[in-house]
Scaffold this motif. Structure first.
Motif, mmCIF file in Angstrom:
data_model
loop_
_atom_site.group_PDB
_atom_site.id
_atom_site.type_symbol
_atom_site.label_atom_id
_atom_site.label_comp_id
_atom_site.label_asym_id
_atom_site.label_seq_id
_atom_site.Cartn_x
_atom_site.Cartn_y
_atom_site.Cartn_z
ATOM 1 N N GLY A 1 -2.705 1.907 -5.824
ATOM 2 C CA GLY A 1 -3.269 0.685 -5.246
ATOM 3 C C GLY A 1 -4.358 0.109 -6.145
ATOM 4 O O GLY A 1 -4.405 -1.118 -6.368
ATOM 5 N N ILE A 2 -5.213 0.966 -6.667
ATOM 6 C CA ILE A 2 -6.270 0.492 -7.574
ATOM 7 C C ILE A 2 -5.641 -0.147 -8.812
ATOM 8 O O ILE A 2 -6.046 -1.226 -9.251
ATOM 9 C CB ILE A 2 -7.185 1.670 -8.005
ATOM 10 C CG1 ILE A 2 -7.883 2.308 -6.787
ATOM 11 C CG2 ILE A 2 -8.201 1.236 -9.054
ATOM 12 C CD1 ILE A 2 -8.966 1.494 -6.156
ATOM 13 N N MET B 1 0.676 -11.441 -5.053
ATOM 14 C CA MET B 1 0.517 -11.240 -3.616
ATOM 15 C C MET B 1 1.003 -9.837 -3.221
ATOM 16 O O MET B 1 0.352 -9.138 -2.448
ATOM 17 C CB MET B 1 1.327 -12.312 -2.893
ATOM 18 C CG MET B 1 0.811 -12.649 -1.525
ATOM 19 S SD MET B 1 1.292 -14.327 -1.062
ATOM 20 C CE MET B 1 3.056 -14.194 -1.021
ATOM 21 N N GLU B 2 2.151 -9.437 -3.781
ATOM 22 C CA GLU B 2 2.687 -8.092 -3.482
ATOM 23 C C GLU B 2 1.714 -7.002 -3.926
ATOM 24 O O GLU B 2 1.488 -6.026 -3.222
ATOM 25 C CB GLU B 2 4.023 -7.881 -4.217
ATOM 26 C CG GLU B 2 5.194 -8.584 -3.573
ATOM 27 C CD GLU B 2 6.463 -8.470 -4.439
ATOM 28 O OE1 GLU B 2 7.345 -9.311 -4.264
ATOM 29 O OE2 GLU B 2 6.533 -7.554 -5.285
ATOM 30 N N ASP B 3 1.152 -7.199 -5.127
ATOM 31 C CA ASP B 3 0.200 -6.200 -5.639
ATOM 32 C C ASP B 3 -1.024 -6.108 -4.735
ATOM 33 O O ASP B 3 -1.470 -5.007 -4.390
ATOM 34 C CB ASP B 3 -0.236 -6.562 -7.064
ATOM 35 C CG ASP B 3 0.723 -6.016 -8.117
ATOM 36 O OD1 ASP B 3 1.608 -5.217 -7.749
ATOM 37 O OD2 ASP B 3 0.584 -6.386 -9.295
ATOM 38 N N PHE B 4 -1.575 -7.252 -4.376
ATOM 39 C CA PHE B 4 -2.750 -7.248 -3.503
ATOM 40 C C PHE B 4 -2.414 -6.581 -2.166
ATOM 41 O O PHE B 4 -3.193 -5.808 -1.620
ATOM 42 C CB PHE B 4 -3.254 -8.672 -3.262
ATOM 43 C CG PHE B 4 -4.253 -9.160 -4.292
ATOM 44 C CD1 PHE B 4 -5.387 -8.407 -4.606
ATOM 45 C CD2 PHE B 4 -4.076 -10.377 -4.933
ATOM 46 C CE1 PHE B 4 -6.321 -8.868 -5.538
ATOM 47 C CE2 PHE B 4 -5.005 -10.845 -5.871
ATOM 48 C CZ PHE B 4 -6.111 -10.090 -6.171
ATOM 49 N N GLN B 5 -1.219 -6.932 -1.653
ATOM 50 C CA GLN B 5 -0.838 -6.373 -0.353
ATOM 51 C C GLN B 5 -0.708 -4.851 -0.439
ATOM 52 O O GLN B 5 -1.193 -4.120 0.424
ATOM 53 C CB GLN B 5 0.483 -6.994 0.125
ATOM 54 C CG GLN B 5 0.838 -6.629 1.555
ATOM 55 C CD GLN B 5 -0.170 -7.204 2.556
ATOM 56 O OE1 GLN B 5 -0.402 -8.406 2.589
ATOM 57 N NE2 GLN B 5 -0.799 -6.350 3.348
ATOM 58 N N PHE B 6 -0.086 -4.383 -1.531
ATOM 59 C CA PHE B 6 0.071 -2.944 -1.694
ATOM 60 C C PHE B 6 -1.304 -2.275 -1.767
ATOM 61 O O PHE B 6 -1.553 -1.249 -1.141
ATOM 62 C CB PHE B 6 0.868 -2.623 -2.969
ATOM 63 C CG PHE B 6 1.071 -1.144 -3.176
ATOM 64 C CD1 PHE B 6 2.186 -0.496 -2.639
ATOM 65 C CD2 PHE B 6 0.130 -0.378 -3.867
ATOM 66 C CE1 PHE B 6 2.358 0.873 -2.801
ATOM 67 C CE2 PHE B 6 0.289 0.993 -4.027
ATOM 68 C CZ PHE B 6 1.412 1.625 -3.494
ATOM 69 N N ALA B 7 -2.181 -2.915 -2.535
ATOM 70 C CA ALA B 7 -3.526 -2.351 -2.686
ATOM 71 C C ALA B 7 -4.230 -2.338 -1.332
ATOM 72 O O ALA B 7 -4.856 -1.342 -0.945
ATOM 73 C CB ALA B 7 -4.317 -3.154 -3.709
ATOM 74 N N ALA B 8 -4.119 -3.449 -0.594
ATOM 75 C CA ALA B 8 -4.789 -3.532 0.709
ATOM 76 C C ALA B 8 -4.254 -2.464 1.664
ATOM 77 O O ALA B 8 -4.993 -1.914 2.482
ATOM 78 C CB ALA B 8 -4.602 -4.926 1.294
ATOM 79 N N ASP B 9 -2.972 -2.153 1.526
ATOM 80 C CA ASP B 9 -2.367 -1.178 2.432
ATOM 81 C C ASP B 9 -2.668 0.265 2.031
ATOM 82 O O ASP B 9 -2.532 1.177 2.847
ATOM 83 C CB ASP B 9 -0.835 -1.361 2.451
ATOM 84 C CG ASP B 9 -0.442 -2.685 3.082
ATOM 85 O OD1 ASP B 9 -1.309 -3.295 3.753
ATOM 86 O OD2 ASP B 9 0.703 -3.134 2.875
ATOM 87 N N ASN B 10 -2.992 0.504 0.763
ATOM 88 C CA ASN B 10 -3.074 1.881 0.296
ATOM 89 C C ASN B 10 -4.425 2.342 -0.220
ATOM 90 O O ASN B 10 -4.676 3.542 -0.306
ATOM 91 C CB ASN B 10 -2.020 2.119 -0.795
ATOM 92 C CG ASN B 10 -0.623 2.077 -0.229
ATOM 93 O OD1 ASN B 10 -0.204 2.998 0.449
ATOM 94 N ND2 ASN B 10 0.079 0.974 -0.459
ATOM 95 N N VAL B 11 -5.249 1.403 -0.626
ATOM 96 C CA VAL B 11 -6.552 1.819 -1.154
ATOM 97 C C VAL B 11 -7.406 2.350 -0.007
ATOM 98 O O VAL B 11 -7.366 1.831 1.113
ATOM 99 C CB VAL B 11 -7.235 0.632 -1.877
ATOM 100 C CG1 VAL B 11 -8.692 0.943 -2.173
ATOM 101 C CG2 VAL B 11 -6.492 0.307 -3.168
#
Lengths: 1100, 590
Positions: free
Chosen positions: B123-124, B173-183
């Motif tokens: 995520g980071i 957007m996908e990257d941010f979403q993944f980060a928001a979900d996993n960080v």
């Protein structure tokens, strides 16, 4: 004890006996070839210290033992032993020596007769170059002495080491850019200044592949071989002592422009682009406007230099407060006198004890140098202490063992800087206007360079070099010897810095309505409240072992040598620092209580090589040599580690041919020689073949992220792409040369032409698009080619009146070009490297002249404006003149008093095209920063005990594109200008050299786009050394048991001719690491010095 | 003897063990091969990008994007003109940090760490990639998207054409979403956490949503992006961990921001470790001033624009009034941003080129002496991303989506207006602005419908007032030019004069008769003026753009001007592609 008494008794007896049987001999000495009487010839009674010299008529008189043997010797003549027998008067004929017949030259792992050399080797005349000079290091003394050797310095800083290069300034573009290998007794020294010049017996400069190949790996770019003194076999103890006291003064000191004129220039410059002038400017607390400038003028008219007014400043006379903060200062100061001493002293002392017998020889020496810097407000100095020792003894018929040690300690003290290293005292000396308050008020100093320097504690930088060597020579059979040498060397470096706080009148704070007393504070920041130690340790092991076999069969002589060389190095650096020092006079890390930081670095490398050399000569006429070396280096990956590098050379001694006999009296000797071969270079950055990820652990203030107000370690760079197949760079050289002597050996000539190619150079990878996100891995790809010529001439003659002269000269020239490189289709001309680039080239515009009023179209008293395609309004030039508005930016418009460039391509427009080689617009190569046509000329003369040596050295062609107010007035506004830049354009000074006042904001723009008008021509011809000595006649000193007593005067850098016009910088100056960190400060570096000295040399 | 020779040869040449002897691997750096082993090293790697993405007030004599550190816009009186030449190299076209992120994401897969840790650090990595691509896409529009490490041999991929902006925004957007979900929600002090991800996600997606909309790229997709920006902002608002702080100036001038509820992330500065110079620039130094236009943007205390407000009574003198009248009775943030007196060259040491002097970054109690307020040794902590901005993102995204309601106004803008701001943190609190009330696209203050005569007719009153609020709240924080870019409103930067100087070309109004004559002489010598009243040489506006060459034109749909919305792809790259038979498209107009 009994033995000693007996020995003493016998000794007395012998003396008694010899004394009893003395007789007096008279005679004269003539030259066999000219039959002229010889003056100053040394006559020694063999085996004693008894001797004399021939007088002005060539006669001598000596009292000797009955059966004495006389040794008659003279420089340039073959030493002769004469048995007078019963005769009381004798006449001796001396034959001129064919120097190269006897001269032995030190080469890699051995010696060779100069006559049978096949490669390019030059020896340095150690006595003339190093003796009786106040030099601090051997490197500087070698400048200009040897063809092919280029020695440069960038400033006159005390201590420090010069750049030494052999055949080319840049020999490879990776690693250390091709430094030569410097060996003392076959082992590398990290720094030539560790070697005591007085210990040196010989210096050989190895230049081509055939001579350096034997050292392989690290001698790719030439080698400097130094051997040290070993003692004599004559059974005597020789003690020699020499000293030198010298005084140095800066060679050139730029003067500030007179205060009022300087402020006026700054005022005009800062207002240059303003339709309405700004009323007032100021910086660091001092302000100026037209009223102030007028008052400064009045002050100068009233008080002149103001020296008798003392340092205390008086309100109303010297300054007035400014209501909104800061002050107006009227009084100019002679800042140079505040900063610099007129003369800085230096002392050198050396003592050597040497001697030995047939079996055992020894040499012990000690030397010291103490050099003071030029700073007046801080006692900066450089000191060195050297000791060395050598002993060798023949254990039995087949074994000789030897041991050596060398120790050097250098100490340097310089002022602590309350800024980064670019902002040293020299930077501030030249920075501000003369009205900057360098005086006191209520006995308090003002914030600034003077006060910083006065409050600086010393930064101590010491290094300790020591080296121990054990070796043995085995005579295994007739002609077969084996040599082993193991050397351990260590260099320790320590650095100690203590910061502090500085108190003074802080004018920089512009607080309104405050008096100087109000703003008297500690103005330095807590950043400098620390104590710091660093230490470094560099350990080296070197092992050399080789076998030599020599045999002559009839007309054939053969010499074979083979061996191994193994070296490793280990380096550790550690720095510890702690903030919050309790007592700055005890600036110890353990006596501080704040944050502490530590950093370290650690690296190692090793090389191993097997080498062999074969020399073959037929009738001493056809000479041949072959070398091979198989080298391994830890700097490459396992499977790319080893390389084999062969070379060969041959020579033909033409004058040994029978058919040359008729001309042999004119051409005494002639040898032509050639060599070709390659050497590997491993001097490339460590870890080039692995992808490293360096972690940073900050320890000093910077752009760092803090967590809980503490430094945070981090890894900043992504792993780079590397090529694991990286391997050796290859240096191939071809050398063709000739050595000849003419006219009874009076005239000698050596000539060399060479070509050196560095191929497989570690260079940038293939061109890749930015999308890759990194650069392509470096690879073995580039090629650099250096072509050069070297010439050396010498001439000696003795006149009938006894005057001897000796003239030597050398000339060196080379050009380095990139012959292979990853180059775009039409490369940018600002690229550091591209195929076809001559290294050092400077691209720029050519200047026609300055624009004058008549060049523009005027309407109603203003220049007519024309709208250009981009919508900007531009000054209109009269018809036919090429426009150069493309070079304008911002509000600047070329007008009267600005530089008019030449339309090189004749297209009616001055521009930069595509900034490429193919389309450079009106730019072209206007100069080159690498020295061309380097030369040295040395004249020695002696007469009746007097001797004179003069040495001139120079560079025929060299340019620097420098920046900063010292060379480009106005480059940075609001700072000082210099007296020599007053010749600037004004409507009434239209023939000026410099353009109209303008603010360039530290950018090479507009009039200061690199161009040939303001480029520096730093060619020079300099009297490097003048040495005048007198050797006291022996009969006057022999009673004091003195063998030789010479007193002398020496002058260094006495005068020079250069092409800098009235620009007062030393022609040898260059960008230093400090000045290149701030483009404003070229010229603001430690001054070069003229030195005069007196000294004594005594031998017992 | 023969034996001896044989032995000697062995000694001489017998170093057969050379392979080990020559094996000297590096000692004081990690190798790529031994670095990717634990979370600690991932943290080292992550921290290596902090100063690149979280600049704050910069370091030394830079000050990040704060104050004039960012690009010039209408916040500053600037004589800068549009970029005229196409960049030959660089210009921001760099993928160094894309590669950096991609390597991290790829290496994590095989690391011996827990699945949870893998998810967090991936995520980071994806957060960094989204941050980098946000910068690249903002500068260039279409940009090639790479999600793996490249090698020189991947020629076709390296030289691939630019991917359309829409595609790239979707990836961001996908990257941010993944980060928001996993960080991780909390990974220790100053470590990137879920909130920081959400905050930057909101900032960047608001940019792309509005850019896609106003540059007519894809209105439908723009809504998706804006909805995501709103979602991210809502997460933070609903999480209720952050709150608006009363002390507006304290956000920018505190020596220590620890515990400040408005900080989602901030940067620490400390003596002798990391220091900056932004306080100094606001402290007793001449500075580039803000424009009359920005001063006029601040509402009056009745919540109305000056030209509508009876309190200001613009009609009285058409704004020809001298300090302090010029700034009386205004949004309290004005007093917290600008000095309440005129500072003019010739009369004051620390003057502003327009007379309006910024004090937003001037620490309370700053003096001309202490290192903390002078030189480059300032230690005030810097906000990196703050809750106030999140509220403005939420308000604007809702407005753009047509979902702005009174409830939204109350939880965003009206929260900001409810600060109890004091002038320079002293004395009584200044009067607060009335709350904003809305009805559809209409905006009211104290029941009065706002109808700003200066409103751009293409912008609804609601959006106009939200944009004003954003401009005022985030004044000098480096957003203005980027905002004009996404709104496609560079025309606001036009300074070419049609009927006299624009409010961008003018500074403060000055009544020269109020100065002693000696001072007046100096002022007149130092400052250029525009005299609006014919014949009256005492009443004047400071006039910095007096030279026609200092003024910018703007002609809508003229490619020479429109091209300014996107940076030029550097010519050296275009040439490199062409030399090898590929094509790298230039942005229109360059």
């Amino acid at each position: 004890m009994k033995k000693t008494v007996a020995f003493f008794f016998i000794l007395c007896l012998i003396i008694q006996i010899t004394y009893a049987q003395k007789r007096t001999l008279t005679g004269n000495v003539r030259s066999k070839t000219t039959n002229e009487l010889q003056v100053g010839v040394t006559i020694l009674e063999k085996g004693t210290t008894n001797g004399t010299i021939t007088d002005a008529e060539g006669n001598f008189r000596i009292s000797v033992a009955q059966d004495a043997v006389l040794v008659v010797s003279e420089i340039g003549m073959i030493t002769k032993e004469v048995k007078p027998g019963k005769a009381n008067s004798i006449s001796v004929l001396l034959e001129p020596s064919m120097q190269e017949v006897d001269e032995v030259v030190v080469v890699g792992y051995g010696t060779q007769k100069k006559a049978s050399l096949t490669g390019a080797v030059t020896t340095v005349d150690v006595n003339k170059t190093l003796e009786s000079r106040p030099i601090t290091d051997v490197g500087r003394a070698l400048q200009g002495t040897t063809p092919g050797l280029t020695v440069t310095t960038t400033s006159g800083a005390i201590g420090g080491t010069p750049n030494i290069k052999i055949r080319g300034m840049i020999s490879t573009i990776s690693g250390n850019a091709g430094n030569p290998l410097i060996l003392v007794d076959n082992v590398e020294v990290p720094n030539l200044s560790y070697v005591n010049p007085d210990d040196i017996e010989s210096i050989s400069v190895l230049k081509d592949a055939s001579t350096t190949a034997i050292y392989g790996a690290r001698a790719a770019f030439g080698a400097l071989l130094i051997t040290t003194k070993k003692g004599a076999k004559d059974g005597k103890v020789k003690v020699s002592y020499s000293d030198n006291f010298s005084w140095a003064t800066p060679t050139s000191v730029p003067q500030h422009t007179r205060a009022d004129l300087n402020l006026q220039y700054s005022y005009d410059q800062l207002n240059a682009l303003k339709t309405t002038p700004t009323w007032e400017f100021g910086q660091v607390g001092y302000y100026y406007n037209p009223d102030v400038i007028a008052k400064v003028k009045t002050w100068i008219d009233t008080y002149g230099d103001g020296k008798d007014l003392g340092r205390e400043m008086v309100e109303g006379r010297d300054f007035d407060y400014r209501t909104s903060g800061g002050a107006y200062f009227y009084r100019p100061w002679d800042i140079y006198n505040i900063y610099y001493k007129d003369w800085a002293p230096q002392q050198n002392h050396n003592i050597t004890i040497s001697g030995g017998t047939e079996k055992t020889q020894y040499n012990l020496s000690a030397g010291s140098i103490s050099q003071k810097g030029v700073l007046k407000l801080f006692d900066d100095f450089y000191k060195r202490l050297n000791t060395s020792g050598y002993i060798s003894t023949e254990v039995n018929k087949w074994l000789t063992v030897r041991g050596r040690f060398m120790y050097a300690k250098t100490s340097e003290e310089s002022p602590f800087l309350y800024a980064s290293s670019a902002y040293d005292p020299q930077y501030y000396l030249y920075r501000w206007h003369q009205v900057t308050p360098y005086g006191t008020y209520h006995d308090k100093e003002f914030r600034g360079g003077v006060n910083d320097l006065k409050n600086a504690r010393p930064v101590q930088n010491d290094s300790y070099y020591s080296r121990y060597n054990l070796g043995a020579t085995l005579k295994l059979a007739k002609g077969l010897t084996a040599d082993f040498d193991y050397t351990y060397a260590q260099t320790f470096g320590t650095y100690h810095a203590v910061g502090g706080y500085v108190y003074g009148i802080d004018l920089w704070s512009r607080t309104a309505g405050k008096t100087f007393d109000d703003v008297s504070i500690i103005y330095s920041t807590p950043t400098y409240d620390y104590a710091q130690y660093t230490s470094s340790k560099n350990l080296r092991n070197t092992y050399n072992g080789y076998l030599t076999y020599e045999k002559t069969f009839g007309s054939h002589s053969l010499k074979v040598m083979g061996g191994t060389n193994i070296e490793d190095a280990n380096y550790i650096y550690l720095s510890a620092k702690r903030m919050g020092v309790f007592d700055f006079d005890k600036g110890e890390v353990n006596l501080a209580g704040g944050d502490q930081t530590a950093t370290s670095s650690h690296s190692w490398w090793s090389v191993a090589g097997f080498f062999s050399r074969l020399n073959y000569a037929y009738k001493n006429k056809y000479l041949f040599e072959a070398n091979g070396r198989y080298d391994g280096s830890s700097k490459f990956a396992d499977d790319k580690r080893w390389g084999f590098f062969p070379s060969a050379s041959a020579a033909w001694r033409v004058t040994e041919e029978p058919w040359m006999a008729p001309v042999k009296s004119v051409i005494n000797s002639l040898k032509v020689r050639g060599s070709y071969g390659s050497v590997g270079n491993q001097d490339v950055p460590l870890n080039s073949f692995i992808s490293t990820m360096a972690a940073t652990s900050p320890s000093t203030a910077g752009n760092y992220w803090l967590i809980n107000n503490n430094f945070v370690p981090y890894v900043s760079a992504a792993p780079a792409l590397v090529d694991p197949t990286l391997t050796w760079e290859m240096v191939t050289s071809l050398d063709i040369g000739a050595d000849a002597r003419f006219l009874n050996d009076k005239l000698g000539l050596t000539f060399d032409w060479y070509q050196r190619k560095t191929s497989n150079m570690l260079t940038v990878g293939e061109s890749v698009p930015s999308t890759l996100g990194t650069s392509a891995p470096r690879r073995n790809f580039g090629e650099l080619s250096t072509n050069g010529v070297e010439l050396q001439l010498d001439f000696h003659h003795t006149f009938s009146n006894g005057l001897k002269i000796n003239l030597t000269g050398q000339f060196t020239d080379f050009i380095s070009k990139i012959t292979k490189y990853q180059t775009a289709n039409d490369p940018s001309n600002s690229s550091a490297y591209y195929v076809g680039k001559t290294l050092g080239d400077i691209w720029g515009y050519s200047v026609d002249r300055l624009y004058q009023k008549e060049d523009f179209v005027w309407e109603n008293g203003v220049i007519k404006q024309t709208t250009q395609t981009n919508g900007q309004l531009k000054n209109t030039l009269v018809a036919g003149l090429p426009t150069q508005y493309i070079l304008e930016t911002g509000l600047f418009k070329y007008g009267p008093g600005d530089v008019k460039f030449i339309d090189m391509n004749g297209d009616g427009v001055i521009n930069y095209g595509s900034n490429t080689i193919g389309d450079p617009g009106d730019r072209s190569v206007i100069g080159n920063t690498n020295p061309r046509y380097q030369y040295g000329i040395r004249l020695d003369a002696s007469w009746k005990g007097f001797d004179l040596g003069v040495f001139f050295q120079g560079v025929g062609k060299r340019n620097i594109w420098a920046t900063g107010n010292m060379v480009l007035p106005g480059y940075y506004g609001a700072e000082a200008n210099y007296a020599h830049t007053l010749d600037y354009w004004t409507p009434t000074n239209t023939g000026a050299f410099y353009p109209r006042p303008m603010e360039y904001s530290q950018t090479t723009q507009w009039n200061y786009l690199p161009n040939n008008r303001y480029m520096l021509n730093v060619a020079y011809f300099r009297c490097k050394e003048l040495n005048l000595g007198y050797t006291i006649p022996k009969k006057m000193v022999s009673k004091a048991n003195i063998q030789k007593l010479r007193v002398y005067f020496n002058g260094e850098n006495l005068f020079e001719f250069d092409k800098l016009g009235n620009i007062p910088i030393d022609p040898e100056i260059d960008w230093t690491s400090a000045t290149s960190a701030d483009s404003r400060s070229f010229g603001r570096s430690y001054p070069y010095r003229r030195t005069v000295s007196l000294g004594v040399q005594i031998e017992f | 003897m023969k034996k001896n020779i044989f032995l000697l040869l062995l000694v001489l040449l017998g170093f057969t063990n050379c392979t080990d002897y020559l094996d000297r691997k590096n000692l004081d750096t990690f190798d790529e091969s031994n670095f990717w082993i634990n979370e600690g090293n991932l943290r080292l790697y992550s921290q290596g990008a902090y100063t690149a993405y979280f600049t704050g007030y910069g370091s030394g004599y830079t000050w990040g994007n704060y104050f004039t550190g960012g690009a010039w816009a209408d916040e500053y009186s600037s004589s800068a003109i549009w970029t005229q030449t196409t960049a030959t190299s660089g210009n921001g076209w760099s993928f160094t940090y894309v590669r950096r992120a991609n390597i991290m994401i790829a290496r994590i897969v095989d690391m011996p760490i827990s699945d949870e840790a893998k998810k967090h650090w991936t995520g980071i990595g994806r957060f960094y990639r989204a941050m980098e691509y946000s910068d690249l896409a903002r500068a260039f529009g279409d940009i090639p998207w790479y999600d793996k490490e490249l090698f020189p041999s991947d020629v076709e991929i390296n030289y691939k054409p630019r991917d359309p902006l829409k595609f790239v925004v979707n990836k961001i957007m996908e990257d941010f979403q993944f980060a928001a979900d996993n960080v991780r929600a909390n990974d220790g002090a100053f470590q990137i956490n879920k909130d920081i991800v959400l905050a930057f996600m909101a900032r960047h997606l608001l940019y792309f949503g509005t850019f896609l909309k106003y540059h007519n790229i894809d209105a439908e997709f723009a809504k998706t992006v804006l909805a995501k920006a709103k979602w991210a902002a809502d997460q933070l608002i609903d999480g209720a961990k952050y709150a608006v702080q009363d002390d507006y100036r304290g956000l920018f001038t505190s020596a220590d921001l620890a515990g400040n509820k408005e900080m989602i992330m901030y940067r620490q500065y400390e003596v002798a470790k990391a220091t900056h110079s932004l306080v100094s620039y606001n402290n007793q130094e001449p500075q580039t001033g803000t424009t009359l236009k920005m001063v006029e943007t601040y509402l009056t205390t009745d919540g109305l624009p000056i030209k509508q407000s009876p309190v200001y009574n613009y009609a009285l003198d058409k704004g020809l009034r001298f300090y302090p009248e010029q700034v009386k009775n205004r949004d309290p943030r004005m007093a917290a941003t600008l000095v309440d007196s005129i500072r003019i060259n010739g009369a004051h040491g620390a003057y502003s080129t327009t007379g309006f002097l910024c004090l937003k970054f001037l620490s309370v109690g700053a003096n001309g002496i202490d290192a903390a307020f002078n030189s480059s040794t300032n230690v005030a902590d810097a906000p990196i991303i703050r809750y106030g901005e999140i509220l403005m993102i939420d308000a604007e995204a809702n407005a753009e989506l047509g979902t702005f309601t009174q409830a939204i106004a109350d939880r965003t803008i009206n929260k900001l207006r409810n600060r109890s701001t004091k002038k320079n943190n002293a004395g009584n609190a200044l009067p607060k602005l009335p709350i904003m009330t809305v009805a559809g696209d209409k905006v009211f203050a104290n029941g009065v419908e706002i109808n700003d005569p200066d409103r751009d007719p293409t912008v609804t009153p609601l959006l106009w007032e939200i944009r004003r609020e954003r401009c005022v709240e985030l004044m000098f924080e480096g957003f203005r030019k980027i905002d004009l870019k996404r709104w496609k409103k560079y025309e606001y930067l036009k300074t070419k004069e049609v009927t006299g100087p624009t409010t961008l070309g003018k500074g403060a109004f000055v009544d020269l008769s109020k100065f002693p004559s000696a001072t007046k002489t100096k002022i007149v010598a130092a400052v250029r003026f525009y005299y609006p009243i014919a014949g009256d040489v005492n009443k004047a506006f400071i006039y910095n753009l007096y030279d026609a060459n200092m003024r910018r034109d703007w002609i809508a749909s003229d490619p020479y001007y429109e091209r300014q919305y996107l940076s030029a792809v550097p010519l050296d790259q275009i040439k490199l592609y062409k030399d090898l038979g590929y094509e790298l498209a230039q942005n229109p107009g360059w």
